[in-house]
Design a protein around this motif. Structure first.
Motif, PDB file in Angstrom:
ATOM      1  N   GLN A  78      10.103  33.678 -22.252  1.00 60.07           N
ATOM      2  CA  GLN A  78       9.541  33.001 -21.091  1.00 60.07           C
ATOM      3  C   GLN A  78      10.667  32.373 -20.279  1.00 60.07           C
ATOM      4  O   GLN A  78      11.703  31.967 -20.829  1.00 60.07           O
ATOM      5  CB  GLN A  78       8.575  31.887 -21.515  1.00 60.07           C
ATOM      6  N   GLY A  79      10.447  32.262 -18.993  1.00 57.89           N
ATOM      7  CA  GLY A  79      11.356  31.537 -18.122  1.00 57.89           C
ATOM      8  C   GLY A  79      10.559  30.846 -17.038  1.00 57.89           C
ATOM      9  O   GLY A  79       9.491  31.326 -16.642  1.00 57.89           O
ATOM     10  N   TRP A  80      11.045  29.703 -16.552  1.00 61.55           N
ATOM     11  CA  TRP A  80      10.279  28.948 -15.560  1.00 61.55           C
ATOM     12  C   TRP A  80      11.197  28.141 -14.648  1.00 61.55           C
ATOM     13  O   TRP A  80      12.314  27.750 -15.013  1.00 61.55           O
ATOM     14  CB  TRP A  80       9.280  28.023 -16.246  1.00 61.55           C
ATOM     15  N   VAL A  81      10.677  27.897 -13.453  1.00 61.84           N
ATOM     16  CA  VAL A  81      11.310  27.026 -12.473  1.00 61.84           C
ATOM     17  C   VAL A  81      10.217  26.159 -11.865  1.00 61.84           C
ATOM     18  O   VAL A  81       9.202  26.673 -11.387  1.00 61.84           O
ATOM     19  CB  VAL A  81      12.017  27.821 -11.355  1.00 61.84           C
ATOM     20  N   HIS A  82      10.398  24.833 -11.919  1.00 62.52           N
ATOM     21  CA  HIS A  82       9.457  23.890 -11.325  1.00 62.52           C
ATOM     22  C   HIS A  82      10.192  23.071 -10.267  1.00 62.52           C
ATOM     23  O   HIS A  82      11.351  22.684 -10.469  1.00 62.52           O
ATOM     24  CB  HIS A  82       8.903  22.910 -12.373  1.00 62.52           C
ATOM     25  N   SER A  83       9.508  22.771  -9.186  1.00 63.18           N
ATOM     26  CA  SER A  83      10.096  21.878  -8.183  1.00 63.18           C
ATOM     27  C   SER A  83       9.059  20.859  -7.742  1.00 63.18           C
ATOM     28  O   SER A  83       7.853  21.135  -7.741  1.00 63.18           O
ATOM     29  CB  SER A  83      10.616  22.662  -6.981  1.00 63.18           C
ATOM     30  N   LEU A  84       9.528  19.682  -7.377  1.00 60.88           N
ATOM     31  CA  LEU A  84       8.676  18.606  -6.882  1.00 60.88           C
ATOM     32  C   LEU A  84       9.369  17.948  -5.702  1.00 60.88           C
ATOM     33  O   LEU A  84      10.525  17.522  -5.808  1.00 60.88           O
ATOM     34  CB  LEU A  84       8.422  17.574  -7.982  1.00 60.88           C
ATOM     35  N   ASN A  85       8.683  17.898  -4.570  1.00 61.26           N
ATOM     36  CA  ASN A  85       9.163  17.178  -3.388  1.00 61.26           C
ATOM     37  C   ASN A  85       8.087  16.187  -2.977  1.00 61.26           C
ATOM     38  O   ASN A  85       6.925  16.569  -2.785  1.00 61.26           O
ATOM     39  CB  ASN A  85       9.447  18.146  -2.240  1.00 61.26           C
ATOM     40  N   ARG A  86       8.489  14.934  -2.844  1.00 66.61           N
ATOM     41  CA  ARG A  86       7.485  13.897  -2.569  1.00 66.61           C
ATOM     42  C   ARG A  86       8.086  12.846  -1.645  1.00 66.61           C
ATOM     43  O   ARG A  86       9.182  12.343  -1.879  1.00 66.61           O
ATOM     44  CB  ARG A  86       7.045  13.250  -3.893  1.00 66.61           C
ATOM     45  N   ARG A  87       7.346  12.541  -0.577  1.00 58.40           N
ATOM     46  CA  ARG A  87       7.738  11.481   0.346  1.00 58.40           C
ATOM     47  C   ARG A  87       6.705  10.366   0.265  1.00 58.40           C
ATOM     48  O   ARG A  87       5.525  10.583   0.544  1.00 58.40           O
ATOM     49  CB  ARG A  87       7.845  11.993   1.775  1.00 58.40           C
ATOM     50  N   SER A  88       7.160   9.196  -0.153  1.00 49.93           N
ATOM     51  CA  SER A  88       6.273   8.046  -0.328  1.00 49.93           C
ATOM     52  C   SER A  88       6.632   6.972   0.692  1.00 49.93           C
ATOM     53  O   SER A  88       7.812   6.693   0.935  1.00 49.93           O
ATOM     54  CB  SER A  88       6.407   7.473  -1.741  1.00 49.93           C
ATOM     55  N   ARG A  89       5.599   6.369   1.269  1.00 50.61           N
ATOM     56  CA  ARG A  89       5.786   5.274   2.225  1.00 50.61           C
ATOM     57  C   ARG A  89       5.043   4.044   1.709  1.00 50.61           C
ATOM     58  O   ARG A  89       3.879   4.139   1.293  1.00 50.61           O
ATOM     59  CB  ARG A  89       5.241   5.641   3.606  1.00 50.61           C
ATOM     60  N   TYR A  90       5.702   2.904   1.742  1.00 52.03           N
ATOM     61  CA  TYR A  90       5.103   1.643   1.307  1.00 52.03           C
ATOM     62  C   TYR A  90       4.883   0.757   2.534  1.00 52.03           C
ATOM     63  O   TYR A  90       5.824   0.501   3.305  1.00 52.03           O
ATOM     64  CB  TYR A  90       5.997   0.925   0.304  1.00 52.03           C
ATOM     65  N   TYR A  91       3.632   0.284   2.694  1.00 52.70           N
ATOM     66  CA  TYR A  91       3.278  -0.563   3.828  1.00 52.70           C
ATOM     67  C   TYR A  91       2.848  -1.936   3.321  1.00 52.70           C
ATOM     68  O   TYR A  91       2.258  -2.068   2.250  1.00 52.70           O
ATOM     69  CB  TYR A  91       2.145   0.062   4.641  1.00 52.70           C
ATOM     70  N   SER A  92       3.117  -2.927   4.125  1.00 52.15           N
ATOM     71  CA  SER A  92       2.759  -4.291   3.745  1.00 52.15           C
ATOM     72  C   SER A  92       1.447  -4.738   4.364  1.00 52.15           C
ATOM     73  O   SER A  92       1.009  -5.864   4.117  1.00 52.15           O
ATOM     74  CB  SER A  92       3.879  -5.261   4.162  1.00 52.15           C
TER      75      SER A  92
ATOM     76  N   ILE B  10       0.851  -1.183   0.000  1.00 51.84           N
ATOM     77  CA  ILE B  10       0.000   0.000   0.000  1.00 51.84           C
ATOM     78  C   ILE B  10       0.888   1.234   0.000  1.00 51.84           C
ATOM     79  O   ILE B  10       1.769   1.387   0.846  1.00 51.84           O
ATOM     80  CB  ILE B  10      -0.931  -0.004   1.219  1.00 51.84           C
ATOM     81  N   LEU B  11       0.669   2.100  -0.961  1.00 51.14           N
ATOM     82  CA  LEU B  11       1.467   3.312  -1.114  1.00 51.14           C
ATOM     83  C   LEU B  11       0.741   4.494  -0.483  1.00 51.14           C
ATOM     84  O   LEU B  11      -0.373   4.836  -0.874  1.00 51.14           O
ATOM     85  CB  LEU B  11       1.716   3.592  -2.600  1.00 51.14           C
ATOM     86  N   MET B  12       1.393   5.109   0.485  1.00 50.45           N
ATOM     87  CA  MET B  12       0.900   6.359   1.059  1.00 50.45           C
ATOM     88  C   MET B  12       1.826   7.488   0.632  1.00 50.45           C
ATOM     89  O   MET B  12       3.031   7.437   0.876  1.00 50.45           O
ATOM     90  CB  MET B  12       0.848   6.302   2.585  1.00 50.45           C
ATOM     91  N   VAL B  13       1.280   8.485  -0.007  1.00 49.18           N
ATOM     92  CA  VAL B  13       2.024   9.701  -0.318  1.00 49.18           C
ATOM     93  C   VAL B  13       1.682  10.689   0.793  1.00 49.18           C
ATOM     94  O   VAL B  13       0.609  11.285   0.797  1.00 49.18           O
ATOM     95  CB  VAL B  13       1.651  10.251  -1.703  1.00 49.18           C
ATOM     96  N   ASP B  14       2.592  10.805   1.763  1.00 50.44           N
ATOM     97  CA  ASP B  14       2.254  11.617   2.929  1.00 50.44           C
ATOM     98  C   ASP B  14       2.736  13.055   2.817  1.00 50.44           C
ATOM     99  O   ASP B  14       2.463  13.867   3.695  1.00 50.44           O
ATOM    100  CB  ASP B  14       2.795  10.968   4.215  1.00 50.44           C
ATOM    101  N   ARG B  15       3.432  13.351   1.734  1.00 51.50           N
ATOM    102  CA  ARG B  15       3.800  14.740   1.485  1.00 51.50           C
ATOM    103  C   ARG B  15       4.211  14.871   0.028  1.00 51.50           C
ATOM    104  O   ARG B  15       5.215  14.316  -0.398  1.00 51.50           O
ATOM    105  CB  ARG B  15       4.960  15.172   2.375  1.00 51.50           C
TER     106      ARG B  15
END
Length: 668
Positions: free
Chosen positions: A332-346, A305-310
Motif C-alpha cells: 500500500q502507498g498513500w498521500v494525504h494533504s490538509l489545507n485549512r484557513r481559520s479566522r478568529y473573531y472577537s 468565534i472560530l470561522m473555518v472558511d476553507r
C-alpha cells in the motif's frame, strides 16, 4: 476539481426519482431486500438469518473472496440451528485484522445513520463527541485524538497535523462494514493505535452495476445528499464513484440571548478504480473534501468565534494484492494533504478579526506485508510500514511554526488455529525519527476459545502500544509543547460472549489499562494552557451488553459501561469528559408488516472538564423504518426527544431535539 464534485451532487440526488429493482449490496435474488430487515440496535442483527451476522461469529472472508450465496431455506436452517463454532484448520485466505464486525451497511441504512459519526454513535462502547474546532471525534475507554486508529480500507486516515479524524466526513452510502477492536492495534498493522481500532470497509468497484442515493433533512435545519455508483469498465476493471453535499443554517446560541449562523456547507467526493483478475488485485482510491463552517462557540461564556472558511482534505492511496503459490503479498502507498484557513473573531458580527491561522500539512507513507500458511493450522506474516508527517502553520502577525515526524514499524505475526482455540501473537518495534524519542517494543497477544459444550466464546487480550504526539500537540503556537514525549499504553481485556440460537446474547468485557505520557492540557497556571505528558495512569472498567428476543420481531436490550481513571501523581479523574457510568436500554419491534420501531434511552454520568463539573444527563431517541417500495427506504429519527439540551462539555450545550428524515434508493 471542486466544480466537478459539486456537479455530481444534483446528478446523484436525481437518482432518487428513478430506478430498477433494488437489492442489498452483494445480495442474491433469493434474499429479502435490505429495506425489509429490522434495524440494528446495539448488537441487533439486520435480519435473524443475515449472512452478515454469520460473519460476526465466523472468521470473516476477505473482500476479494466472497462466500457462496445461500438459499432462503439454508439461511433459515442456519439461523435456527444451535451451531458450535469450531476453528479447526485455518482456511487458505488473506491476512485478517483482529477486529470484529460491529455494523453492516444494511443496518446503518435502517437506523438512519447519515455519516460515519452517527454510525459509530450506535455502538455503546464508543463515545462520539464534538471537537473543539468543529466536527466530531471519538473516544474509546478514555483513549482519544490519535490514540484510536481509524482505517478506511486499511489506510490510516487521521489527518497529518491534528492527529484526529472528523468522522462526519465519510459518505454513509460508501460503507459496507464497520469493524472494531477496543484493544490496541496490532503491530502488524503499523504504528499508533494504543487505544483501539475502527476499521471501515467501503464498497468494491468490482461487482454488479448499482446506484445508491440518499437524501436527508433535519430540523436544525440542514439538508444533505450522498450517492454511490458502480460500473464495470472492462472485464476485469471496475469504477466506483461517490459524492455528497451538506448545507446547514443552524443558529448557534451565544450568551445574552444572542446567536450566530453556522454557515455550514461541505462537498465530498471519492472514487475507486479497481482491477481484479484471479489472485491479483490493484486498487486506486481518491478522496476530496471541502468545507466551510463556524465552530460552535460557548453558549454560556463570551469567547472568540472560530470561522473555518476553507478546509480542504485530499487523499490518494493505492493497494495491490498478489499471490505466488501459497505466499501472499500486499503493498500500500498513500498521500494525504490538509489545507485549512481559520479566522478568529472577537464579535458575533464577524467584523473584528483577532487572529488567523493558515495550515498546510501532508502525510506520505506506505506498507508492505507478506504472509504464508504453516501446514494446516498456522500462518506467519511480516510487515513494514513508514509514515512521514510535516506541517507549516502561519498566523496573522507573521509567526510561522514548522514540524515533521517520521515513524517506522517492523513487525511479525503468528496465527494458530486448532479445533476450538485460536492464538494470534504479534510483536514489533516502533522507530520514531524527529521527535527525540528512543525506539520501543510493541506487542499484542489474543487467545480465543470456543468450547464444544455451548454457544460461548471467551477471549483474552494483552497488548502494549504507543504513539508519538501529533504535530499540533508539539508545534501549535498557543498550546503546543515541543518537549512532549510518546504516549504508551499496556492493556489487558477478557471478553466473554454467550449467544443462544441468536435469540439471547450476553457479552461482558472487563479491562485494565496502564498508560504513561498521555497528552492533555496542563492545569498548572504557570504553563499557560500548554499541553503536557501526564505521568502513569491506571484505567479500569467493564463493558456489558445484552439483548433478548421476547417474541418474534420484538427485541429488548441494553448496555452498561463503567470506567475509572486514577493518576499516580494527581489522584482520581485526571481525564476530562470521562463519565464513570454510561448506559442504554432499547426496545425494537414491528407492530405492522414492513414497519420497524426502535426506542432507545441513553444515560451519561457526571464528568469533569477543565476542572469544572459537568452534570450527567439522559437522552431519549426514537427511530421508525419502513420500505416505501422495493427501491426506496424511509427512516424517521428523533434525537433528544424530550429536548433536554444537555451540557456535554463545560459551557457547551447540544442543539436539543432534532428530527431527521432519510430517504434512500438503491438500484441494480
Amino acid at each position: 476539481m471542486f466544480a466537478r464534485v459539486k456537479c455530481l451532487i444534483p446528478t446523484l440526488a436525481a437518482t432518487l426519482l428513478w430506478g430498477g429493482q433494488a437489492r442489498a449490496e452483494d445480495q442474491t435474488p433469493a434474499e429479502a431486500p435490505a429495506s425489509e430487515a429490522p434495524p440494528a440496535a446495539a448488537d441487533v442483527p439486520a435480519t435473524p438469518a443475515s449472512a452478515d451476522q454469520t460473519a460476526t461469529t465466523a472468521e470473516p472472508t476477505s473482500i476479494t473472496e466472497q462466500a457462496p450465496a445461500l438459499s432462503d431455506e439454508e439461511l433459515l436452517k442456519q439461523s435456527q440451528a444451535e451451531t458450535i463454532e469450531i476453528f479447526d484448520e485455518r482456511p487458505d485466505k488473506p491476512f485478517d485484522r483482529d477486529t470484529d464486525v460491529r455494523l453492516t451497511g444494511d443496518q446503518l441504512a435502517a437506523r438512519g445513520a447519515t455519516d460515519l459519526g452517527t454510525a459509530l454513535s450506535l455502538l455503546p462502547d464508543v463515545t462520539v463527541r464534538d471537537a473543539g474546532r468543529g466536527g466530531f471525534n471519538i473516544d474509546v475507554r478514555g483513549a482519544r485524538k490519535g490514540a484510536v486508529t481509524i482505517l478506511i480500507d486499511g489506510v490510516n486516515v487521521t489527518d497529518p497535523y491534528y492527529g484526529t479524524f472528523d468522522v462526519s466526513t465519510i459518505p454513509i452510502t460508501d460503507i459496507v462494514q464497520i469493524r472494531m477492536s477496543t484493544t490496541p492495534q496490532s503491530p502488524i498493522d503499523g504504528p499508533g493505535g494504543p487505544g483501539g481500532v475502527v476499521e471501515v470497509l467501503t464498497r468494491d468497484a468490482i461487482g454488479e452495476q448499482m446506484i445508491i442515493a440518499r437524501a436527508t433533512g433535519d430540523s436544525l435545519p440542514s439538508v444533505g445528499v450522498t450517492g454511490t455508483a458502480r460500473i464495470a469498465l472492462k472485464k476485469y476493471l471496475g469504477l466506483r464513484i461517490s459524492a455528497g453535499g451538506v448545507g446547514g443554517a443552524r443558529d448557534l446560541e451565544l450568551p445574552m440571548n444572542a446567536a450566530i449562523g453556522e454557515e455550514r456547507h461541505s462537498a465530498t467526493g471519492s472514487t475507486r478504480l479497481e482491477y481484479r483478475r484471479g489472485d491479483a488485485r490493484l486498487v486506486l482510491d481518491g478522496f476530496l473534501d471541502s468545507r466551510h463552517y463556524i465552530s460552535p462557540p460557548s453558549d454560556t461564556t463570551s469567547s472568540s468565534i472560530l470561522m473555518v472558511d476553507r478546509e480542504t482534505s485530499a487523499r490518494v492511496s493505492t493497494k495491490g494484492d498478489l499471490r505466488r503459490g501459497k505466499l501472499q503479498l500486499q503493498a500500500q502507498g498513500w498521500v494525504h494533504s490538509l489545507n485549512r484557513r481559520s479566522r478568529y473573531y472577537s464579535d458575533p458580527a464577524l467584523t473584528t478579526q483577532a487572529q488567523t491561522e493558515d495550515l498546510e500539512a501532508m502525510r506520505i507513507g506506505g506498507m508492505a506485508l507478506a504472509t504464508h500458511p504453516i501446514g494446516k493450522d498456522a500462518r506467519w506474516a511480516v510487515s513494514g510500514s513508514v509514515d512521514r508527517d510535516n506541517a507549516r502553520v502561519a498566523v496573522l502577525n507573521g509567526s510561522v511554526s514548522k514540524g515533521d515526524v517520521t515513524m517506522f514499524e517492523l513487525a511479525a505475526n503468528l496465527q494458530y488455529e486448532k479445533k476450538t482455540v485460536r492464538i494470534d501473537a504479534a510483536g514489533g518495534a516502533a522507530l520514531p525519527v524527529g521527535v527525540g524519542a528512543d525506539p520501543w517494543p510493541e506487542g499484542k497477544l489474543v487467545v480465543k476459545w470456543r468450547p464444544r459444550f455451548g454457544p460461548l466464546e471467551v477471549s483474552a487480550t494483552a497488548g502494549r502500544k504507543g504513539r508519538v504526539p501529533s504535530l499540533r500537540e508539539r508545534f501549535d503556537l498557543t498550546t503546543g509543547n515541543p518537549a512532549l514525549g510518546p504516549e504508551m499504553a499496556s492493556t489487558g481485556e477478557v471478553r466473554a460472549s454467550y449467544d443462544i440460537k441468536d435469540r439471547i446474547k450476553l457479552e461482558v468485557a472487563p479491562f485494565y489499562k496502564r498508560t504513561n505520557g498521555m497528552v492533555r492540557v496542563s492545569l498548572d497556571p504557570a504553563d499557560m494552557g500548554k499541553l503536557t505528558n501526564l505521568g502513569k495512569l491506571s484505567i479500569y472498567g467493564i463493558d456489558t451488553q445484552a439483548r433478548v428476543e421476547i417474541i418474534p420481531n420484538l427485541w429488548v436490550g441494553g448496555a452498561y459501561n463503567f470506567i475509572k481513571a486514577h493518576s499516580d501523581d494527581s489522584g482520581d479523574d485526571p481525564l476530562d469528559r470521562l463519565p464513570h457510568h454510561r448506559g442504554e436500554a432499547w426496545v425494537q419491534g414491528s407492530p405492522i408488516d414492513k414497519l420497524t420501531l426502535l426506542a432507545r434511552v441513553r444515560y451519561f454520568g457526571d464528568s469533569i472538564d477543565k476542572a469544572m463539573n459537568v452534570d450527567g444527563y439522559t437522552l431519549l431517541e426514537a427511530t421508525a423504518t419502513a420500505p416505501i417500495t422495493k427501491q426506496y427506504l424511509a427512516v424517521l429519527r428523533v434525537e433528544d426527544l424530550l429536548d433536554v439540551q444537555p451540557e456535554t462539555r463545560a459551557g457547551y450545550h447540544t442543539a436539543g431535539r432534532v428530527i431527521t428524515l432519510v430517504l434512500q434508493g438503491q438500484w441494480q
